[in-house]
Write a protein that holds these residues in place. Structure first.
Motif, PDB file in Angstrom:
ATOM      1  N   PRO A 198       0.791  -1.249   0.000  1.00 60.64           N
ATOM      2  CA  PRO A 198       0.000   0.000   0.000  1.00 60.64           C
ATOM      3  C   PRO A 198       0.812   1.282   0.000  1.00 60.64           C
ATOM      4  O   PRO A 198       0.552   2.211   0.780  1.00 60.64           O
ATOM      5  CB  PRO A 198      -0.821  -0.140   1.288  1.00 60.64           C
ATOM      6  CG  PRO A 198       0.064  -0.910   2.202  1.00 60.64           C
ATOM      7  CD  PRO A 198       0.801  -1.900   1.325  1.00 60.64           C
ATOM      8  N   LEU A 199       1.780   1.385  -0.893  1.00 65.74           N
ATOM      9  CA  LEU A 199       2.624   2.576  -0.941  1.00 65.74           C
ATOM     10  C   LEU A 199       1.853   3.812  -1.398  1.00 65.74           C
ATOM     11  O   LEU A 199       2.175   4.933  -0.991  1.00 65.74           O
ATOM     12  CB  LEU A 199       3.806   2.334  -1.879  1.00 65.74           C
ATOM     13  CG  LEU A 199       4.868   1.340  -1.390  1.00 65.74           C
ATOM     14  CD1 LEU A 199       5.837   0.996  -2.509  1.00 65.74           C
ATOM     15  CD2 LEU A 199       5.615   1.907  -0.194  1.00 65.74           C
ATOM     16  N   ALA A 200       0.843   3.628  -2.251  1.00 66.81           N
ATOM     17  CA  ALA A 200       0.105   4.781  -2.775  1.00 66.81           C
ATOM     18  C   ALA A 200      -0.587   5.559  -1.670  1.00 66.81           C
ATOM     19  O   ALA A 200      -0.846   6.757  -1.815  1.00 66.81           O
ATOM     20  CB  ALA A 200      -0.925   4.318  -3.809  1.00 66.81           C
ATOM     21  N   PHE A 201      -0.871   4.891  -0.551  1.00 67.26           N
ATOM     22  CA  PHE A 201      -1.549   5.571   0.556  1.00 67.26           C
ATOM     23  C   PHE A 201      -0.590   6.410   1.386  1.00 67.26           C
ATOM     24  O   PHE A 201      -1.021   7.161   2.258  1.00 67.26           O
ATOM     25  CB  PHE A 201      -2.249   4.534   1.449  1.00 67.26           C
ATOM     26  CG  PHE A 201      -3.372   3.813   0.757  1.00 67.26           C
ATOM     27  CD1 PHE A 201      -4.641   4.356   0.709  1.00 67.26           C
ATOM     28  CD2 PHE A 201      -3.153   2.587   0.136  1.00 67.26           C
ATOM     29  CE1 PHE A 201      -5.685   3.696   0.066  1.00 67.26           C
ATOM     30  CE2 PHE A 201      -4.181   1.917  -0.507  1.00 67.26           C
ATOM     31  CZ  PHE A 201      -5.453   2.477  -0.547  1.00 67.26           C
ATOM     32  N   ALA A 222     -13.151   8.095  -2.087  1.00 70.10           N
ATOM     33  CA  ALA A 222     -12.896   7.637  -0.721  1.00 70.10           C
ATOM     34  C   ALA A 222     -11.476   7.103  -0.547  1.00 70.10           C
ATOM     35  O   ALA A 222     -10.914   7.148   0.560  1.00 70.10           O
ATOM     36  CB  ALA A 222     -13.901   6.549  -0.349  1.00 70.10           C
ATOM     37  N   PHE A 223     -10.869   6.610  -1.633  1.00 66.60           N
ATOM     38  CA  PHE A 223      -9.509   6.090  -1.540  1.00 66.60           C
ATOM     39  C   PHE A 223      -8.521   7.176  -1.128  1.00 66.60           C
ATOM     40  O   PHE A 223      -7.492   6.886  -0.517  1.00 66.60           O
ATOM     41  CB  PHE A 223      -9.086   5.488  -2.886  1.00 66.60           C
ATOM     42  CG  PHE A 223      -9.543   4.071  -3.084  1.00 66.60           C
ATOM     43  CD1 PHE A 223      -8.670   3.012  -2.925  1.00 66.60           C
ATOM     44  CD2 PHE A 223     -10.859   3.793  -3.427  1.00 66.60           C
ATOM     45  CE1 PHE A 223      -9.085   1.703  -3.108  1.00 66.60           C
ATOM     46  CE2 PHE A 223     -11.290   2.490  -3.618  1.00 66.60           C
ATOM     47  CZ  PHE A 223     -10.397   1.439  -3.452  1.00 66.60           C
ATOM     48  N   ARG A 224      -8.817   8.425  -1.431  1.00 69.65           N
ATOM     49  CA  ARG A 224      -7.898   9.508  -1.098  1.00 69.65           C
ATOM     50  C   ARG A 224      -7.858   9.781   0.404  1.00 69.65           C
ATOM     51  O   ARG A 224      -6.934  10.427   0.890  1.00 69.65           O
ATOM     52  CB  ARG A 224      -8.312  10.783  -1.844  1.00 69.65           C
ATOM     53  CG  ARG A 224      -8.408  10.581  -3.360  1.00 69.65           C
ATOM     54  CD  ARG A 224      -8.738  11.863  -4.089  1.00 69.65           C
ATOM     55  NE  ARG A 224      -8.888  11.637  -5.526  1.00 69.65           N
ATOM     56  CZ  ARG A 224      -8.935  12.582  -6.449  1.00 69.65           C
ATOM     57  NH1 ARG A 224      -8.842  13.854  -6.074  1.00 69.65           N
ATOM     58  NH2 ARG A 224      -9.076  12.282  -7.730  1.00 69.65           N
ATOM     59  N   PHE A 225      -8.850   9.280   1.115  1.00 72.11           N
ATOM     60  CA  PHE A 225      -8.914   9.485   2.570  1.00 72.11           C
ATOM     61  C   PHE A 225      -8.722   8.177   3.338  1.00 72.11           C
ATOM     62  O   PHE A 225      -8.982   8.132   4.541  1.00 72.11           O
ATOM     63  CB  PHE A 225     -10.261  10.095   2.943  1.00 72.11           C
ATOM     64  CG  PHE A 225     -10.572  11.384   2.226  1.00 72.11           C
ATOM     65  CD1 PHE A 225     -10.101  12.595   2.710  1.00 72.11           C
ATOM     66  CD2 PHE A 225     -11.316  11.378   1.048  1.00 72.11           C
ATOM     67  CE1 PHE A 225     -10.381  13.778   2.049  1.00 72.11           C
ATOM     68  CE2 PHE A 225     -11.605  12.563   0.379  1.00 72.11           C
ATOM     69  CZ  PHE A 225     -11.128  13.766   0.876  1.00 72.11           C
ATOM     70  N   ALA A 226      -8.271   7.140   2.653  1.00 69.50           N
ATOM     71  CA  ALA A 226      -8.209   5.801   3.257  1.00 69.50           C
ATOM     72  C   ALA A 226      -6.833   5.467   3.828  1.00 69.50           C
ATOM     73  O   ALA A 226      -6.601   4.315   4.206  1.00 69.50           O
ATOM     74  CB  ALA A 226      -8.604   4.751   2.214  1.00 69.50           C
ATOM     75  N   SER A 227      -5.937   6.438   3.935  1.00 74.66           N
ATOM     76  CA  SER A 227      -4.606   6.158   4.476  1.00 74.66           C
ATOM     77  C   SER A 227      -4.643   5.585   5.895  1.00 74.66           C
ATOM     78  O   SER A 227      -3.888   4.654   6.198  1.00 74.66           O
ATOM     79  CB  SER A 227      -3.738   7.416   4.436  1.00 74.66           C
ATOM     80  OG  SER A 227      -3.452   7.785   3.106  1.00 74.66           O
ATOM     81  N   PRO A 228      -5.500   6.091   6.810  1.00 70.23           N
ATOM     82  CA  PRO A 228      -5.548   5.478   8.145  1.00 70.23           C
ATOM     83  C   PRO A 228      -5.949   4.006   8.105  1.00 70.23           C
ATOM     84  O   PRO A 228      -5.353   3.176   8.814  1.00 70.23           O
ATOM     85  CB  PRO A 228      -6.603   6.322   8.879  1.00 70.23           C
ATOM     86  CG  PRO A 228      -6.565   7.643   8.191  1.00 70.23           C
ATOM     87  CD  PRO A 228      -6.320   7.322   6.750  1.00 70.23           C
ATOM     88  N   LEU A 229      -6.911   3.658   7.272  1.00 64.70           N
ATOM     89  CA  LEU A 229      -7.324   2.260   7.161  1.00 64.70           C
ATOM     90  C   LEU A 229      -6.199   1.412   6.578  1.00 64.70           C
ATOM     91  O   LEU A 229      -5.916   0.306   7.060  1.00 64.70           O
ATOM     92  CB  LEU A 229      -8.576   2.157   6.279  1.00 64.70           C
ATOM     93  CG  LEU A 229      -9.091   0.734   6.009  1.00 64.70           C
ATOM     94  CD1 LEU A 229      -9.448   0.038   7.305  1.00 64.70           C
ATOM     95  CD2 LEU A 229     -10.299   0.781   5.068  1.00 64.70           C
ATOM     96  N   ALA A 230      -5.539   1.925   5.552  1.00 60.18           N
ATOM     97  CA  ALA A 230      -4.422   1.196   4.950  1.00 60.18           C
ATOM     98  C   ALA A 230      -3.295   1.000   5.958  1.00 60.18           C
ATOM     99  O   ALA A 230      -2.667  -0.071   5.997  1.00 60.18           O
ATOM    100  CB  ALA A 230      -3.914   1.945   3.724  1.00 60.18           C
TER     101      ALA A 230
END
Length: 254
Positions: A198-201, A222-230
């Motif tokens: 998950p480097l993109a996050f 939503a993927f742009r805000f999914a860094s905490p989940l990743a």
């Protein structure tokens, strides 16, 4: 203990820290030299690349400072010295990460912060509250993701003692990839950093929202805000890999 040992030779520490700053800054010099011949790279400007460089460099540098020593696990396994850590009343992972802790590694995140500060000042961005909040979130989550990659791939050394270079390919190599915009890479590679490692996050996806850039993959917003989940998922997987490695480890009896 390691910090006290380093600071007992302060001149050496300062010289090593300065050398670390200079060497890591040469990475950004390469980017600057590119823009001596072009105004944009993949449709992105120099301040935007500075934002990518600063965020990925900070995340990698901080993770390396905190857990980077875990890449020496294979050497401990080969030497049989991991056994002594397993009988101490402290988590083995914490001990391995603290082994030879070095403050000179502050050079990379410090240099990245300087580049990030310059890029934030140079960017023409409408700083809404969500964009402002997303910057510290991506820095923390990016650090957690790189820390998970450090630990997860280090755990491979329980089975394959020469896996250190595989780890480096996804940590230092991954940070180098993140220095550049996703538009200069094949879509298959970009997809691999979203749905694989998950480097993109770390910065690509959050940066698309902060810099108001289109997504080359056309993913939901939503993927742009999914860094905490990743980051949470990456840490869970890394933790499971570490526990599986410890269970598979057979000591030397030393």
């Amino acid at each position: 203990m390691w910090t006290r040992a380093i600071m007992s030779y302060r001149a050496s520490f300062v010289l090593m820290l300065v050398a670390n700053l200079v060497v890591t800054f040469l990475d950004f010099v390469v980017v600057i030299l590119m823009f001596r011949h072009t105004d944009q790279l993949g449709g992105w400007t120099l301040p935007e690349l500075g934002f990518l460089y600063g965020t990925s460099g900070f995340a990698l540098g901080t993770a390396n400072l905190l857990v980077g020593s875990v890449d020496g696990l294979g050497e401990r396994i080969r030497a049989g010295t991991l056994d002594t850590m397993l009988i101490r009343p402290a988590p083995a992972l914490a001990q391995v990460c603290a082994e030879r802790f070095s403050l000179r590694r502050l050079g990379r995140p410090a240099q990245a912060v300087a580049v990030l500060a310059w890029s934030l000042a140079a960017l023409d961005v409408d700083w809404t509250w969500d964009r402002v909040l997303l910057v510290p979130v991506l820095l923390v989550c990016g650090t957690a993701i790189f820390a998970a990659i450090f630990v997860g791939f280090a755990a491979l050394q329980f089975w394959w003692g020469e896996a250190k270079e595989i780890q480096n390919a996804f940590t230092y190599g991954g940070a180098t990839v993140l220095h550049y915009p996703p538009t200069v890479f094949a879509k298959e590679l970009v997809a691999g950093t979203v749905f694989g490692i998950p480097l993109a996050f770390v910065n690509w996806l959050p940066a698309l929202h902060i810099l108001d850039r289109p997504d080359p993959l056309g993913l939901p917003a939503a993927f742009r805000f999914a860094s905490p989940l990743a980051a949470v998922l990456a840490l869970v997987v890394a933790g499971l890999a570490w526990r599986a490695g410890l269970r598979a480890y057979r000591g030397t009896g030393s």
